[in-house]
Design a protein around this motif. Structure first.
Motif, short mmCIF file in Angstrom:
data_model
loop_
_atom_site.label_atom_id
_atom_site.label_comp_id
_atom_site.label_asym_id
_atom_site.label_seq_id
_atom_site.Cartn_x
_atom_site.Cartn_y
_atom_site.Cartn_z
N GLU A 12 0.81 -1.30 -0.08
CA GLU A 12 -0.11 -0.02 -0.05
C GLU A 12 0.75 1.28 0.09
N ASP A 13 2.25 1.11 -0.01
CA ASP A 13 3.04 2.25 0.09
C ASP A 13 3.27 2.66 -1.48
N THR A 14 2.95 1.85 -2.42
CA THR A 14 3.18 1.98 -3.80
C THR A 14 2.45 3.46 -4.39
N ALA A 15 3.17 4.00 -5.06
CA ALA A 15 2.65 5.62 -5.29
C ALA A 15 3.90 6.23 -6.00
N VAL A 16 3.71 7.22 -6.49
CA VAL A 16 4.39 8.30 -7.13
C VAL A 16 4.74 9.38 -5.78
N TYR A 17 6.05 9.14 -5.69
CA TYR A 17 6.32 10.06 -4.24
C TYR A 17 6.92 11.36 -4.85
N TYR A 18 6.50 12.56 -4.42
CA TYR A 18 6.75 13.96 -4.69
C TYR A 18 7.45 14.56 -3.48
N GLN B 149 8.49 21.86 -1.60
CA GLN B 149 9.26 22.94 -0.67
C GLN B 149 8.29 24.21 -0.23
N GLY B 150 8.41 24.79 0.79
CA GLY B 150 7.67 26.03 1.39
C GLY B 150 8.16 27.25 0.58
N ARG B 151 7.31 28.04 0.20
CA ARG B 151 7.78 29.49 -0.02
C ARG B 151 8.60 30.26 0.75
N THR B 152 8.20 29.97 2.05
CA THR B 152 8.90 30.81 2.94
C THR B 152 9.53 29.85 4.20
N ARG B 153 10.21 30.42 5.11
CA ARG B 153 10.92 29.83 5.90
C ARG B 153 9.65 29.26 7.02
N TYR B 154 8.91 29.95 7.26
CA TYR B 154 7.83 29.58 8.38
C TYR B 154 6.62 29.12 7.81
N THR B 155 6.28 28.83 6.68
CA THR B 155 4.97 28.54 6.16
C THR B 155 4.64 27.01 6.45
N SER B 156 3.41 26.96 6.37
CA SER B 156 2.95 25.54 6.52
C SER B 156 2.44 24.92 5.44
N SER B 157 2.63 25.62 4.19
CA SER B 157 1.87 25.25 3.06
C SER B 157 3.22 25.13 2.11
N PHE B 158 2.97 24.27 0.82
CA PHE B 158 4.10 23.95 -0.10
C PHE B 158 3.68 24.66 -1.39
N ASP B 159 4.67 25.23 -1.91
CA ASP B 159 4.24 25.85 -3.17
C ASP B 159 5.23 25.35 -4.44
N TYR B 160 6.22 24.57 -4.09
CA TYR B 160 6.98 24.13 -5.01
C TYR B 160 6.98 22.60 -5.31
N TRP B 161 7.29 22.02 -6.21
CA TRP B 161 6.92 20.44 -6.22
C TRP B 161 8.13 19.90 -7.34
N GLY B 162 8.39 18.70 -7.07
CA GLY B 162 9.02 18.10 -8.18
C GLY B 162 8.36 17.30 -8.90
N GLN B 163 8.96 16.53 -9.94
CA GLN B 163 8.38 15.84 -10.98
C GLN B 163 7.67 14.16 -10.25
N GLY B 164 8.16 14.06 -9.18
CA GLY B 164 7.97 12.74 -8.77
C GLY B 164 8.73 11.45 -9.05
N THR B 165 8.69 10.42 -8.19
CA THR B 165 9.66 9.21 -8.46
C THR B 165 8.65 8.03 -8.18
N GLN B 166 8.83 6.95 -8.71
CA GLN B 166 7.81 6.07 -8.52
C GLN B 166 8.29 5.23 -7.73
N VAL B 167 7.44 4.60 -6.74
CA VAL B 167 8.02 3.50 -5.76
C VAL B 167 6.96 2.44 -5.90
N THR B 168 7.43 1.21 -5.95
CA THR B 168 6.37 0.00 -6.37
C THR B 168 6.88 -0.95 -5.20
N VAL B 169 5.87 -1.37 -4.48
CA VAL B 169 6.26 -2.47 -3.55
C VAL B 169 5.40 -3.74 -3.95
N SER B 170 6.08 -4.73 -4.20
CA SER B 170 5.56 -6.02 -4.56
C SER B 170 5.18 -6.99 -3.18
N SER B 171 3.99 -7.76 -3.46
CA SER B 171 3.76 -8.37 -2.17
C SER B 171 4.37 -9.87 -2.45
#
Length: 119
Positions: free
Chosen positions: A88-94, A97-119
């Motif tokens: 269930e951890d299988t997903a694209v992981y992104y 980064q926050g825009r300012t030092r003390y923000t609690s929201s994220f404004d910049y994003w990467g393209q992602g990397t695939q994680v696949t966990v087989s059973s």
């Protein structure tokens, strides 16, 4: 322009481990960083976050005790160590980064990397 580049994804068996990396560039200073993931057919969800100094971290309940977020500010890189992986951890992981030092929201994003966990 802020750039976030994730790496370290791949295919792993259940119970295994992976370490994701996210290299940030494009501006000076240190900012809050986070990891999110999106599984097929599901909305993107929060996984973990770390403050600009690394002194504070937070995790989704689903990964507590298994995942660890860390950062190396000298390298402008944040990591996500993932242990005891489950299918269930299988997903694209992104990386985000926050825009300012003390923000609690994220404004910049990467393209992602695939994680696949087989059973």
């Amino acid at each position: 322009q802020v750039q976030l580049v994730e790496s370290g994804g791949g295919l792993v068996q259940a119970g295994g481990s992976l370490r994701l990396s996210c290299a940030a560039s494009g501006r000076t200073g240190n900012y809050p960083m986070g990891w999110f993931r999106q599984a097929p057919g599901k909305e993107r969800e929060f996984v973990a976050a770390i403050s600009w100094s690394g002194g504070s971290t937070s995790y989704a309940d689903s990964v507590k005790g298994r995942f660890t977020i860390s950062r190396d500010n000298a390298k402008n890189t944040v990591y996500l160590q993932m242990n005891s992986l489950k299918p269930e951890d299988t997903a694209v992981y992104y990386c985000a980064q926050g825009r300012t030092r003390y923000t609690s929201s994220f404004d910049y994003w990467g393209q992602g990397t695939q994680v696949t966990v087989s059973s």
